[in-house]
Design a protein around this motif. Structure first.
Motif: not given
Length: 876
Positions: A6-13, A61-62
């Motif tokens: 979930i975190r990485e898909r958010f950052f990638t997007f 950011s997260i």
């Protein structure tokens, strides 16, 4: 889809769409009005307000967040958390509503794979633009777009600050969460769960938080909770059954040997362990230490709640280190500081758990007995004084008292508890010298209303002219201050620094046309009103007089040296001990400083020496010291340290030392660190739980201290007939010799005592088959007791009476063997007649008693009286 995905898909997007990846800020916000970081936008406030130009137009950011209002609800429901992670993408004057809404929908439906038919959108009542974007650009059916009011869909940063409407994406969780509604979340928020919030920061608000105009640059602030997304994407039963928190629940279940899902009460406890265990790890990692104030109290509260729940589930061994280790294992890939600071986090938590265990045992014992009393009396409420006594005597938290009482069907008289707490605070304030009401502030308050604040120009000048606006003496306003009077003077402007920020007030002279006054102290009578505590040494000073002010330059310079040294010390402690070593209090005066800081263990001799060495090194570098005024938000954005709980205005003063120290500070400072001269750390110690204090001497006081130490060392060296560098070795050898002599002396004394005991055994007389020893030995009480015990071991069935006399004091010791005690013979009764002769009483047990009194001249009669009582007891 696990949480890392979930975190990485958010950052990638969002990286593909030009967003800078910004790390989470600390939970310890640089905003002193904010207890803990609670939203992704906290660190970007200066960009939203226009106080600072952002280094990027788009950011993502997260953010680590911690919500304190939910602490009591955590565990009772499956929705509440204290710690959570907030995804967010931000635009600073770049893209706006259409891109924000389109990208949020694309990420949710394509990257995360949610069915668009499950989704709803909400907009603010009057936001037709957002409604059109959802309907026309994104393609959401109009019957899936809901208009909502100010409570749900309008956001602001506070009075007279940016604001704007919100838009949210909701997901339909299905029939098991309740009936469907044609109004979506407006009809049933249990079934329709918010998963994304888009804030359109487009307006300037007035004091009533009503939009009054458009911002020159429009911004985007979005937020989506990782835990909520995991709950939806993993199709979990609740957030406590998702991958990360679910693993913590499983670990809590293993540690307490309690299955999750078997019982509502134990399930609640396991959820508390999982949530609080994670939050504790992150709070300590970001430098929060358990205490009874502010952030430290939040941490202590969740720690104690966790410990209690673990004990209720039957785990007596430490629980916090285990939960922390699981958190580190699960989340250190996303938050490396957990692994880096793991040992520190565990150490702090273990110490607190050990300390609280004792509190818990004592407090629960009293609380349970009071609950029994209340229940037997048919009361439905636990008295407030019980809760207060638990809090005051044992440090027992009120929330735990409420929880335990609730489990027995009782409430707590919270109002009475608060009354008693208020009364205690009032008593404490009255006991503190600084908290007594200031009569001068009251009588001179009218000056502030009529003439405004005192202009302070003391940063640039040590002398000026001013007009006397007010005089107070003995709680009364006076037109004239006469020779010999001690008064408070208020002027239209001043160069005298008023006590504040730990720095003492200035001293100096005030000269008028007809008189002179010596200023002994300068203080703040009220916000913006400076009072000069002065003794009139000649003539008179009158209201309206034009006077010349001169600050004592030596006093000011001494205070400046100490204040700048305090800033360097604060930096050095945070650099060497950790980010948690923040200021808890300070005293800055000419020649010395005292600095209180948060830390959980002694620095040790080596640590103190290292801090002292670093302090002196920084002083000798001759860094420049710069002070400037700026907006509060800009000061925060450049990392200036603020004291939590202090009230700051829109504009603040920042003091920079070199390139390393930045603090909000209104005090006076030297322009270069070399002007401090010398800093000598003289003491470091504890002043409370997780609070330490460092004391140091500065400038000429430091030099004098070192000179005295050098002279004392030289004198010691001369006495030892050694060089200064040889003193330590010589003393070590002398101490070794002394220790050896003490061993030899002890051996001689033991041999002498053995001989004495042998002699007394030989002097024992037979009384009806029992041996009686009566003797005087002028030893101390401990010596008499030891001799009596030794004789008991040698004589078999026996009574021993020993006496001793010294200057103005006499003592008796009586000893009786066990077999005679069983027959009713008591050492205390035997000594009683002799004790009366000595002018005292006999105390102790039947087998060993001691008496004493001032009549040393009657020791022989007292010994004989006790011996006679022993004979009578043995013959009866």
């Amino acid at each position: 889809m696990d949480s890392n995905t979930i975190r990485e898909r958010f950052f990638t997007f969002f990286e593909e769409r030009g967003h800078a990846r910004v790390p989470s800020s600390s939970l310890v916000s640089n905003d002193p009005s904010l207890l803990l970081a609670n939203a992704g936008m906290n660190q970007f406030v200066p960009y939203f307000t226009g106080e600072q130009t952002p280094p990027y137009e788009r950011a993502m950011s997260i953010q680590k967040c911690f919500r304190t209002p939910d602490i009591d609800e955590v565990g009772k429901t499956t929705r509440h958390l204290t710690f959570f992670e907030m995804l967010g993408n931000f635009s600073f004057g770049d893209y706006f509503k259409e891109a924000a809404a389109s990208w949020a929908w694309e990420l949710v439906t394509e990257s995360y794979g949610l069915d668009p038919e499950r989704l709803w959108a909400t907009v603010y009542l009057t936001d037709d633009e957002a409604y059109g974007i959802w309907a026309d650009s994104v393609g959401v059916r109009p019957n899936r777009i809901v208009r909502r009011g100010r409570k749900d869909n309008f956001w602001s940063m506070g009075a007279n600050r940016p604001c704007g409407p919100c838009s949210e994406i909701f997901v339909d969780l299905g029939e098991e969460y309740g009936p469907a509604s044609d109004q979506g979340p407006e009809g049933n928020e249990d079934r329709y769960l918010e998963i994304w919030n888009l804030v359109f920061i487009e307006n300037e608000c007035n004091a009533s938080i009503e939009p009054i105009g458009d911002l020159p640059k429009k911004n985007i602030d979005t937020g989506a909770g990782v835990e909520r997304l995991a709950f939806v994407l993993q199709e979990a039963g609740s957030i406590y059954e998702t991958d990360t928190i679910g693993a913590l629940v499983e670990r809590a279940s293993e540690l307490t040997e309690t299955a999750y899902g078997d019982d509502d009460r134990s399930d609640m406890a396991l959820r508390i362990l999982a949530d609080h265990g994670r939050g504790i790890a992150f709070l300590i990692a970001d430098g929060v230490l358990p205490s009874n104030e502010k952030r430290g109290y939040v941490l202590r509260r969740v720690m104690r709640r966790t410990i209690r729940e673990a004990r209720l589930l039957g785990r007596e061994q430490p629980i916090l280190p285990e939960l922390i280790d699981t958190t580190v294992e699960l989340m250190s890939d996303a938050y490396p500081e957990l692994k880096t600071r793991r040992d520190f986090i565990v150490d702090v938590a273990a110490r607190e758990e050990e300390r609280f265990d004792q509190t818990l045992k004592q407090g629960l014992s009293l609380l349970n007995s009071e609950i029994v009393k209340a229940t037997e009396a048919g009361a439905g409420e636990l008295p407030g004084d019980v809760a207060f006594r638990l809090h005051d005597t044992f440090g027992f938290p009120i929330d735990i008292t409420r929880d335990v009482a609730s489990e027995s069907g009782l409430s707590v008289d919270q109002a009475d508890f608060e009354r008693q707490m208020d009364a205690q605070r009032t008593r404490a304030r009255a006991a503190r010298k600084g908290d007594v009401e200031d009569p001068s502030a009251e009588v001179l308050g009218s000056v502030l209303e009529e003439r405004g604040t005192t202009e302070f120009i003391g940063y640039e000048h040590l002398t000026t002219t001013a007009t006397v606006l007010g005089i107070a003496a003995g709680g009364r306003s006076e037109p004239v201050a006469s020779e010999g009077q001690i008064v408070d003077l208020v002027l239209d402007r001043t160069v005298f620094y008023a006590e504040g920020g730990g720095q003492v007030g200035d001293r100096g002279m005030i000269e008028g046309p007809d008189g002179v006054a010596e200023v002994k102290d300068t203080r703040r009578l009220a916000a913006g009103l400076i009072g000069h505590v002065a003794t009139v040494t000649r003539g008179d000073l009158k209201i309206g007089d034009e006077v010349t002010l001169t600050v004592d330059p030596g006093w000011r310079t001494g205070a400046q040296r100490a204040h700048t040294a305090t800033h360097i010390l604060h930096w050095a402690l945070r650099d060497r001990v950790g980010e948690h070593a923040t200021q808890a209090g300070s005293l800055v005066e000419p020649g010395r400083l005292r600095f209180d800081f948060h830390h959980y263990e002694p620095l040790g001799d080596e640590g103190v020496a290292a801090i002292g060495e670093e302090l002196q090194d920084k002083v000798l570098v001759d860094d420049s010291v710069r002070a400037f005024e700026t907006s509060f938000d800009y000061a925060r954005s450049i990392g200036a340290m603020a004291i939590f709980g202090e009230k700051y205005g829109d504009f603040v003063r920042v003091v920079e030392v070199g390139e390393y120290s930045k603090e909000l500070c209104g005090g006076t400072h030297v322009p270069h660190t070399s002007q401090i001269g010398v800093v000598v750390v003289t003491a470091e110690g504890s002043i409370g739980a997780n609070l330490r204090r460092v004391e140091a001497l500065v400038g000429s006081e430091g030099i004098s201290f070192l000179a005295r130490r050098t002279a004392e060392l030289q004198r010691t060296a001369e006495l030892l007939k050694a060089g200064p560098d040889e003193v330590a070795g010589k003393v070590e050898r002398l101490l070794a010799t002394q220790k050896d002599m003490e061993k030899r002396l002890a051996a001689v004394e033991r041999s002498s005592a053995e001989s004495d005991a042998d002699e007394l055994v030989g002097s024992a007389v037979d009384v009806d088959g029992t041996r009686l020893v009566v003797a005087r030995r002028d030893l101390g009480v401990d010596g008499l007791r030891s001799l009596a015990q030794s004789l008991k071991g040698r004589l078999g069935s026996a009574v021993i009476v020993l006496g001793a006399a010294g200057e103005g004091r006499a003592n008796l010791v009586g000893a009786v063997t066990k077999d005679l005690v069983e027959r009713g013979v008591s050492a205390r009764d035997i000594l009683a007649p002799g004790a009366r002769l000595l002018g005292g009483g006999a105390g102790g047990k039947p087998e060993l008693a001691i008496s004493g009194g001032p009549s040393a001249d009657k020791i022989e009669q007292a010994i004989e009286a006790a011996a006679q009582a022993a004979r009578s007891a043995l013959r009866s």
